[in-house]
Scaffold this active site. Sequence first.
Site, PDB file in Angstrom:
ATOM      1  N   ARG A  44       0.807  -1.215   0.000  1.00 48.28           N
ATOM      2  CA  ARG A  44       0.000   0.000   0.000  1.00 48.28           C
ATOM      3  C   ARG A  44       0.848   1.276   0.000  1.00 48.28           C
ATOM      4  O   ARG A  44       0.497   2.261   0.660  1.00 48.28           O
ATOM      5  CB  ARG A  44      -0.962   0.011   1.189  1.00 48.28           C
ATOM      6  CG  ARG A  44      -1.948  -1.173   1.204  1.00 48.28           C
ATOM      7  CD  ARG A  44      -2.988  -1.081   0.114  1.00 48.28           C
ATOM      8  NE  ARG A  44      -3.814  -2.274   0.013  1.00 48.28           N
ATOM      9  CZ  ARG A  44      -4.961  -2.469   0.639  1.00 48.28           C
ATOM     10  NH1 ARG A  44      -5.408  -1.542   1.448  1.00 48.28           N
ATOM     11  NH2 ARG A  44      -5.648  -3.571   0.463  1.00 48.28           N
ATOM     12  N   SER A 103     -10.553   1.215   3.131  1.00 49.34           N
ATOM     13  CA  SER A 103     -10.002   0.707   4.384  1.00 49.34           C
ATOM     14  C   SER A 103      -9.305   1.805   5.179  1.00 49.34           C
ATOM     15  O   SER A 103      -8.503   2.563   4.650  1.00 49.34           O
ATOM     16  CB  SER A 103      -9.011  -0.418   4.098  1.00 49.34           C
ATOM     17  OG  SER A 103      -9.658  -1.488   3.455  1.00 49.34           O
ATOM     18  N   GLU A 145      -4.286   3.759   6.693  1.00 47.26           N
ATOM     19  CA  GLU A 145      -4.128   3.571   5.253  1.00 47.26           C
ATOM     20  C   GLU A 145      -4.632   4.803   4.516  1.00 47.26           C
ATOM     21  O   GLU A 145      -4.140   5.135   3.447  1.00 47.26           O
ATOM     22  CB  GLU A 145      -4.892   2.339   4.788  1.00 47.26           C
ATOM     23  CG  GLU A 145      -4.769   2.080   3.301  1.00 47.26           C
ATOM     24  CD  GLU A 145      -5.377   0.757   2.898  1.00 47.26           C
ATOM     25  OE1 GLU A 145      -6.000   0.702   1.843  1.00 47.26           O
ATOM     26  OE2 GLU A 145      -5.215  -0.226   3.650  1.00 47.26           O
TER      27      GLU A 145
END
Length: 291
Positions: A152, A201, A276
């Site tokens: 990520r 998320s 995130e």
Amino acid sequence: MSRFTTVRTGGPAEHFARTGQEQRLAELMRWATGEGLAVNVVGSGSNLLVADRGVPGLVVKLDGELAAIEAHGQTLQCGGGARLPAVSARAAQLGLTGIEFGVNIPGTVGGAVRMNANAYGGELARVLDWVEVAGADGLQRLGPDELGFDYRSSSLRPGQIVVRACFRLEACTPQEVKQTLATMRAQRRAAQPSGIKTFGSTFKNPRDERARGLTAGQLLARAGCGGLARGGARLSPKHANFVENDGTASTADVVAVMSEGRQRVLEQCEVALEPEVQVLGELIWPWAGKG
């Protein structure tokens, strides 16, 4: 800026511009550099949290030619402003496989490259051929091995804007790819909140061994965070790693509920979750420097 994010919170941008032309983008970036202004880009706003006080500097949104999707054999060349679900759908129409996972990532190509987006076993880095990145020094083309991809994340810095990306895919039957998309859409609807103000998320899945393989959502649920609310923001009862806005939430509410959820997981599971979601503007996480 709240209307440019899916969670619908945040203050105004000091300067804001839309552009669908590479030359115009270059002009904007030269102007911002000359004025000593930071440059940020906003895509679908699906993984974005904007500070209540707003965003200093220039915020740019790509559209027009810089959001187009063009097919060249088994490759798709996409503007940084193209939506990833639209890229997946276009690939399916052409009988190209490899980017089906993008149907469940409600962001843009530029944001997906910056975050090395992945879902349902697919990963953007695996199908990316090259990207063109605009910065204060002009335009440069980079390969996947030059982007510092990690879980990520990438090595792209603030002020660098993904103008285009090329995805190298494989041939398949359109019917087979479309069936895969339908299955993935159904899985998302079953597992995640929809039809409400939320973003993707909230926390990254931890790599900490103490998580024992559990995802961030599972840890939050285990710590009793499903339905946890602060002001107009709450962690979804359906999937605790999603923040929902009941229509009255501020960014401060979102940060507060994230902070409480993180603290509960830390206390009960001894795992420190990391956000995130990306941030625009001056926002300091309450736990910064505390572990």
